[in-house]
Enzyme design. Structure first.
Site, PDB file in Angstrom:
ATOM      1  CG  ASN A  45      -1.880  -1.291   1.258  1.00  0.00           C
ATOM      2  OD1 ASN A  45      -2.406  -1.640   0.195  1.00  0.00           O
ATOM      3  ND2 ASN A  45      -1.767  -1.834   2.507  1.00  0.00           N
ATOM      4  CG  HIS A 131     -10.310  -1.870   7.354  1.00  0.00           C
ATOM      5  ND1 HIS A 131      -9.692  -2.012   8.740  1.00  0.00           N
ATOM      6  CD2 HIS A 131      -9.465  -2.413   6.508  1.00  0.00           C
ATOM      7  CE1 HIS A 131      -8.606  -2.600   8.655  1.00  0.00           C
ATOM      8  NE2 HIS A 131      -8.404  -2.740   7.069  1.00  0.00           N
ATOM      9  CD  GLU A 175     -12.707   0.497   3.745  1.00  0.00           C
ATOM     10  OE1 GLU A 175     -11.634   0.756   2.797  1.00  0.00           O
ATOM     11  OE2 GLU A 175     -13.040  -0.580   4.167  1.00  0.00           O
ATOM     12  CB  SER A 179      -9.182  -1.510   1.842  1.00  0.00           C
ATOM     13  OG  SER A 179      -9.912  -2.336   2.348  1.00  0.00           O
ATOM     14  CG  ASP A 204     -10.714   3.962   6.967  1.00  0.00           C
ATOM     15  OD1 ASP A 204      -9.596   4.711   6.647  1.00  0.00           O
ATOM     16  OD2 ASP A 204     -10.498   3.031   7.902  1.00  0.00           O
ATOM     17  CG  HIS A 207      -6.890   1.977   0.815  1.00  0.00           C
ATOM     18  ND1 HIS A 207      -5.663   1.232   0.681  1.00  0.00           N
ATOM     19  CD2 HIS A 207      -7.602   1.235   2.133  1.00  0.00           C
ATOM     20  CE1 HIS A 207      -5.755   0.053   1.477  1.00  0.00           C
ATOM     21  NE2 HIS A 207      -7.083   0.396   2.443  1.00  0.00           N
ATOM     22  CE  LYS A 238      -3.546   0.461   4.764  1.00  0.00           C
ATOM     23  NZ  LYS A 238      -4.640   0.135   5.117  1.00  0.00           N
TER      24      LYS A 238
HETATM   25  C1  LIG Z   1      -5.028  -0.367   6.263  1.00  0.00           C
HETATM   26  C2  LIG Z   1      -6.604  -0.186   6.763  1.00  0.00           C
HETATM   27  C3  LIG Z   1      -6.441   0.328   8.246  1.00  0.00           C
HETATM   28  C4  LIG Z   1      -5.679   0.023   9.255  1.00  0.00           C
HETATM   29  O1  LIG Z   1      -4.539   0.931   9.186  1.00  0.00           O
HETATM   30  P1  LIG Z   1      -3.016   0.501   9.717  1.00  0.00           P
HETATM   31  O2  LIG Z   1      -2.542   1.966  10.070  1.00  0.00           O
HETATM   32  O3  LIG Z   1      -2.416  -0.284   8.887  1.00  0.00           O
HETATM   33  O4  LIG Z   1      -3.464  -0.223  11.262  1.00  0.00           O
HETATM   34  C5  LIG Z   1      -7.963   0.890   8.506  1.00  0.00           C
HETATM   35  N1  LIG Z   1      -8.955   1.072   7.596  1.00  0.00           N
HETATM   36  C6  LIG Z   1      -8.568   0.815   6.272  1.00  0.00           C
HETATM   37  C7  LIG Z   1      -9.817   1.016   5.314  1.00  0.00           C
HETATM   38  C8  LIG Z   1      -7.372   0.176   6.036  1.00  0.00           C
HETATM   39  O5  LIG Z   1      -7.268  -0.069   4.833  1.00  0.00           O
END
Ligand SMILES: *Cc1c(COP(=O)(O)O)cnc(C)c1O
Length: 382
Positions: A45, A131, A175, A179, A204, A207, A238
């Site tokens: 990522n 997620h 999100e 993801s 969220d 990404h 990411k």
């Molecule tokens: C990767 C991810 C997380 C977690 O983030 P980390 O920093 O890896 O713990 C949370 N939400 C989504 C949508 C993700 O893809």
């Protein structure tokens, strides 16, 4: 013990057993070494290749020299350093919100923030593809959890009409870039439904951060909706190449989280070197690095090339799913690509719903046109 072994045997029989496979060397997604063999990594990522950027590496080294390795305590004890606040101020400016708060990871941010914002008098509506960390936060909160159909604001409105009245607060979770499917949430419609039913929208941007929106500020900023989304969470881990997460919101919400989010309160602060690298990444974005538009244009061309070769794909981002269905077939395809020195881990249930196994290809600014041609040649006709 029998129960654990049975679980593992069943996973293996169904092609769902996961294993760890370490990389001996890794600079960017363009170069990974595993079991003595060099690969191009399409699982990472690290969308902008920033994890190896000299500005981030130097910032981390400087912070290590200045502060040492560990923060030594939680933020509310003595682990709170000036540099944590600098990162929070820079993040708030980047996201266009009054305040921001750093969490130790995206997982911990969602767990802590959702469990703090909702309780058993509240109801949480979550997109079906949200997620795991958002769902775990919802479960931990003890609020009633209701799932709405993926990217379907009409279904969300129906569910709100039916269930909203019996509860105190209503949280809506999504999100912004999903993801596993790489598609985008219909933010304007979600905001309209949220306002009609007096809810709180919690998004969220894990990404989206660094990739979407003006200078990588994310999808909410791109849609001009910053003032109408209550909580914007995202990660440094990411697109920004570092580690940790942020919550961007108004002062009341941030001060509340400092006092109520257990994953914030009861965990040692992130190491200064990590914070310094995150800050360097935000500054690169603010200074106009802007690698997102070219990456997204490349992803569109790549999707078109895949379709031309007969593969089922989708999404509208740097995340490109190849829809396979059967988990064994997805594993076999990933194995075949690995023989061509391409890493594309298959995504299987329970990460995605039954019958929707896929290969997930993450494109990065670190990949070249030649790397993408390599994938198309190795895949052949679907
Ligand atoms: C990767 C991810 C997380 C977690 O983030 P980390 O920093 O890896 O713990 C949370 N939400 C989504 C949508 C993700 O893809």
């Amino acid at each position: 013990m029998d129960k654990l072994s049975r679980f593992l045997d069943e996973r293996a029989t169904n092609g769902l057993l996961r294993r760890l496979t370490p990389q001996e060397e890794r600079h960017t997604p363009a170069h990974a070494v595993r079991e003595g063999c060099a690969y191009v990594d399409f699982c990472s990522n690290d969308y902008l290749g920033l994890s190896a950027h000299p500005a981030l590496v130097q910032a981390a080294i400087d912070a290590l020299r200045r502060y040492g390795v560990g923060a030594g305590a939680s933020r509310l004890m003595s682990g709170d350093l000036r540099i944590h606040h600098e990162l929070e101020e820079a993040t708030a400016a980047f996201k266009g919100t009054p305040r921001a708060l750093v969490f130790n990871s995206g997982y911990q941010a969602n767990l802590g923030l959702i469990a703090a914002l909702a309780d058993r008098h509240d109801v949480i509506f979550a997109d079906q593809l949200c997620h795991a960390s958002q769902l775990d936060g919802a479960l931990l909160s003890r609020a009633k959890l209701i799932r709405y159909r993926h990217n379907d604001p009409g279904h969300l409105a129906e569910l709100l009409a039916k269930h909203r009245a019996g509860f105190d607060r209503a949280l809506i979770l999504t999100e912004t870039v999903f993801s596993m499917d790489g598609d985008l949430a219909p933010l304007a419609e979600l905001v309209a439904v949220k306002e009609q039913y007096d809810g709180l929208l919690v998004v969220d941007e894990a990404h989206a951060t660094g990739v979407f929106g003006p200078r990588g500020r994310g999808c909410v900023a791109a849609a001009g909706l910053t003032d109408r989304v209550e909580v914007i969470m995202g990660t440094f881990s990411k697109g920004l190449g570092g580690f940790g997460a942020y919550v961007a919101a108004n002062a009341t919400i941030i001060d509340y989280l400092i006092n109520a989010a257990r994953s914030f309160i009861y965990s040692t602060a992130l190491p200064p070197a990590v914070i310094a690298a995150n800050l360097a990444a935000i500054r690169l974005c603010q200074d106009g690095l802007d690698l997102g538009p070219a990456l997204l244009a490349t992803a569109d061309r790549f999707r078109a090339a895949l379709r031309a070769q007969g593969w089922a794909t989708g999404g509208a981002s740097q995340i490109i799913p190849l829809h396979i269905g059967d988990p064994h077939a997805a594993v076999a395809l990933a194995d075949r690509l690995r023989e061509h020195h391409l890493l594309t881990l298959p995504i299987r249930p329970p990460t995605v719903p039954q019958g929707t196994a896929r290969l997930r290809l993450s494109l990065s600014a670190a990949h070249t046109e030649a790397h993408l041609r390599q994938v198309l040649e190795a895949l052949g006709h679907g």
